[in-house]
Scaffold this motif. Structure first.
Motif, PDB file in Angstrom:
ATOM      1  N   GLU A  74     -18.542  27.466 -60.019  1.00 31.50           N
ATOM      2  CA  GLU A  74     -19.599  28.606 -59.453  1.00 31.50           C
ATOM      3  C   GLU A  74     -20.195  29.288 -60.378  1.00 31.50           C
ATOM      4  O   GLU A  74     -21.237  29.489 -60.692  1.00 31.50           O
TER       5      GLU A  74
ATOM      6  N   ASP B 159     -17.558  30.756 -49.323  1.00 31.20           N
ATOM      7  CA  ASP B 159     -16.829  30.679 -50.375  1.00 31.20           C
ATOM      8  C   ASP B 159     -15.254  30.809 -50.162  1.00 31.20           C
ATOM      9  O   ASP B 159     -14.798  31.915 -49.687  1.00 31.20           O
TER      10      ASP B 159
ATOM     11  N   ARG C 171     -13.238  30.724 -59.460  1.00 26.42           N
ATOM     12  CA  ARG C 171     -14.740  29.943 -59.207  1.00 26.42           C
ATOM     13  C   ARG C 171     -15.351  29.512 -60.390  1.00 26.42           C
ATOM     14  O   ARG C 171     -16.524  29.639 -60.801  1.00 26.42           O
TER      15      ARG C 171
ATOM     16  N   ARG D  16     -27.040  32.513 -52.926  1.00 32.80           N
ATOM     17  CA  ARG D  16     -25.628  31.857 -52.355  1.00 32.80           C
ATOM     18  C   ARG D  16     -25.707  31.637 -51.020  1.00 32.80           C
ATOM     19  O   ARG D  16     -26.375  32.569 -50.151  1.00 32.80           O
ATOM     20  N   THR D  17     -25.311  30.333 -50.522  1.00 35.82           N
ATOM     21  CA  THR D  17     -25.840  30.184 -48.910  1.00 35.82           C
ATOM     22  C   THR D  17     -24.336  29.715 -48.509  1.00 35.82           C
ATOM     23  O   THR D  17     -24.380  29.933 -47.102  1.00 35.82           O
TER      24      THR D  17
ATOM     25  N   ASP E 102     -23.535  25.336 -51.326  1.00 31.06           N
ATOM     26  CA  ASP E 102     -23.210  26.489 -52.066  1.00 31.06           C
ATOM     27  C   ASP E 102     -24.618  27.437 -52.355  1.00 31.06           C
ATOM     28  O   ASP E 102     -24.313  28.665 -52.293  1.00 31.06           O
ATOM     29  N   TYR E 103     -25.456  26.657 -52.624  1.00 28.88           N
ATOM     30  CA  TYR E 103     -26.705  27.322 -53.084  1.00 28.88           C
ATOM     31  C   TYR E 103     -28.043  26.622 -52.752  1.00 28.88           C
ATOM     32  O   TYR E 103     -28.169  25.505 -52.468  1.00 28.88           O
TER      33      TYR E 103
ATOM     34  N   GLU F  57     -23.784  29.546 -62.154  1.00 28.71           N
ATOM     35  CA  GLU F  57     -24.589  30.744 -62.069  1.00 28.71           C
ATOM     36  C   GLU F  57     -25.195  31.148 -63.320  1.00 28.71           C
ATOM     37  O   GLU F  57     -26.200  31.553 -63.930  1.00 28.71           O
TER      38      GLU F  57
END
Length: 144
Positions: free
Chosen positions: A19, A39, A16, A35-36, A60-61, A23
């Motif tokens: 990601e 993945d 990832r 995180r929404t 993703d977020y 992060e």
């Protein structure tokens, strides 16, 4: 390779990277992130392709900036975007973002993310050549 913008598909799929870069950036800048989205590498759902595209493409977020304002973030670990994904991002931007911002975050090793609104992305699409992968999926290479 240090820059995942030039990494092969196989190398990018090993983890990832995008990601992780995102992060790390948020942590460094003290930006809250949640995180929404799904993945595809970590949360393996059999027959994921059967899930409605609007749900498969949830960003993703969701982040909160230092003022508490939320924004949706879709992380990209490559400057290449499939045409189907472009349509899904546009649909999300028009229908679901609400009062939040919506950004694509192009995240590559060794550099801070490049954030782009749909309006900025659309402006960069003019004149681009549509290319095709071996599997027939079409994509464009976004100049960053």
């Amino acid at each position: 390779m240090n820059n995942t913008a030039r990494d092969t598909y196989e190398n990018r799929c090993k983890g990832r990277v995008g990601e992780d870069v995102f992060e790390s950036y948020c942590t460094k800048k003290e930006i809250k992130f949640f995180r929404t989205g799904f993945d595809e590498k970590e949360d393996q759902i059999e027959k994921f392709w059967l899930v409605h595209p609007a749900l498969r493409h949830i960003p993703d977020y969701l982040i909160e900036n230092k003022s508490g304002d939320p924004s949706w973030i879709h992380v990209k670990g490559t400057p290449r975007i499939k045409l189907n994904d472009l349509f899904a991002y546009y649909q999300f931007d028009q229908m679901f973002k609400g009062e939040c911002g919506f950004y694509l975050a192009f995240c590559f090793r060794g550099q801070d993310p490049t954030f782009m609104t749909m309006e900025a992305l659309q402006a960069r699409l003019t004149g681009l050549t549509i290319k095709e992968w071996n599997d027939g999926k079409q994509y464009v290479h976004i100049p960053l």
